[in-house]
Scaffold this active site. Structure first.
Site, mmCIF file in Angstrom:
data_model
loop_
_atom_site.group_PDB
_atom_site.id
_atom_site.type_symbol
_atom_site.label_atom_id
_atom_site.label_comp_id
_atom_site.label_asym_id
_atom_site.label_seq_id
_atom_site.Cartn_x
_atom_site.Cartn_y
_atom_site.Cartn_z
ATOM 1 N N ASP A 249 48.366 15.216 67.017
ATOM 2 C CA ASP A 249 50.577 15.066 67.839
ATOM 3 C C ASP A 249 50.326 13.124 67.235
ATOM 4 O O ASP A 249 49.423 12.426 67.478
ATOM 5 C CB ASP A 249 50.563 14.686 69.127
ATOM 6 C CG ASP A 249 51.687 14.367 69.397
ATOM 7 O OD1 ASP A 249 52.254 13.392 69.190
ATOM 8 O OD2 ASP A 249 52.079 15.544 70.954
ATOM 9 N N SER B 282 55.965 16.218 76.749
ATOM 10 C CA SER B 282 56.143 15.274 76.282
ATOM 11 C C SER B 282 56.977 14.021 77.198
ATOM 12 O O SER B 282 56.896 14.199 78.817
ATOM 13 C CB SER B 282 57.246 15.143 75.322
ATOM 14 O OG SER B 282 56.992 13.662 74.645
ATOM 15 N N HIS C 139 53.223 17.451 67.822
ATOM 16 C CA HIS C 139 54.595 17.174 69.128
ATOM 17 C C HIS C 139 55.684 18.414 69.221
ATOM 18 O O HIS C 139 56.318 17.980 70.134
ATOM 19 C CB HIS C 139 55.002 15.730 69.304
ATOM 20 C CG HIS C 139 55.142 15.651 70.681
ATOM 21 N ND1 HIS C 139 54.301 15.452 71.471
ATOM 22 C CD2 HIS C 139 56.528 15.124 70.752
ATOM 23 C CE1 HIS C 139 54.796 14.854 72.389
ATOM 24 N NE2 HIS C 139 56.318 14.905 72.420
#
Length: 279
Positions: free
Chosen positions: A223, A147, A256
């Site tokens: 995600d 991320s 995620h």
């Protein structure tokens, strides 16, 4: 640097260190996994950059990376995601996406952030110099992250390809000049000049300068941040235009979380081990 905590792990050592950072002007903690091979000779290292709200402990405790790293003879170097401590600026609204835990791997130029938030220089220069002087590391490096950390890994590698054998990322913020997380962080840390933002945007860097490093990116198709924040299509388009060696894998059903990372971290470590061996 001083040991804060140490455990035996897959025949190697999982260690948490503390040191005073001249770059960040505060005390920092970071984690290291040294594989059993490090007892015999220096080993290559994979640097891991974590995402928003994380510290150095998230990856070391949740990703399950040590087993494969021990097999492959890879050290894992895991910095924190921001400076911390008394006097270090935080968002006045205690937001998760700015300030503590959200350093964004940039060198801040704006007050009040610039006194401490120099994470780009910390990860690029100060931390490697420290650990390579004190630990049995060969000086061969690869870099990865998740991320915000995936963004950091890509940017550091694209701007400094001579320092790394390979780069990979999980769900990276690929085009921060064009997403809310990027607007908030880059605007706060760097000011309103978007030309300054561009030096921390992997898609723009790749499009303009290309890349000679092998790149592996995994993105979960389930995600929640995919469309608004992550924008892997911008990275794919830039790689195609630049003729760069990018493998982008879209993984159906994955979100995620660290379950996603744990599912594919072995692939990433084997990818890096292959390129570190030939580097």
């Amino acid at each position: 640097m001083q040991i804060v905590q140490e455990q035996k792990c897959f025949g190697g050592r999982q260690i948490r260190y503390q040191h005073d950072s001249n770059v960040l002007n505060c005390s920092m903690q970071f984690s290291v996994f040294l594989p059993p091979q490090a007892e015999q000779s220096p080993v290559p290292a994979v640097y891991w950059l974590s995402g928003l709200t994380c510290s150095d402990e998230n990856f070391s405790s949740k990703a399950g990376a040590q087993r494969v790293a021990a097999e492959l003879g890879l050290a894992l170097i895991i910095p924190d995601t921001s400076p911390r401590g008394e006097g270090v600026s935080d968002d006045e609204n205690a937001a998760y996406d700015l300030g503590l835990g959200a350093g964004f791997y940039v060198n801040a130029t704006q007050a009040p952030w610039k006194q401490h938030y120099q994470m780009y220089n910390y990860v690029l220069s100060e931390l490697p110099a420290l650990v390579e002087a004190e630990l049995p590391l060969s000086g061969k490096r690869a870099i990865s992250g998740h991320s915000m950390g995936g963004h950091g890994a890509l940017v550091l590698a694209l701007r400094n390809p001579e320092r790394f054998a390979s780069v990979s990322a999980f769900a990276p913020i690929s085009n921060p000049v064009d997403c809310p997380w990027g607007h908030k962080a880059l605007g706060a840390y760097l000011g309103n000049d978007r030309h300054e933002w561009a030096q921390y945007d992997a898609s723009l860097l790749l499009k303009e300068h290309g890349c000679t490093l092998p790149m592996l990116v995994d993105q979960g198709e389930a995600d929640n941040f995919l469309a608004e924040q992550l924008k892997p299509q911008a990275l794919a388009q830039a790689a195609e235009q630049a003729g760069a060696d990018l493998t982008l894998r879209l993984q159906p059903g994955y979100d995620h979380s660290y379950y996603f990372i744990a599912s594919f971290i072995e692939d990433h470590l084997r990818f890096h081990a292959e390129h570190l061996a030939s580097h």
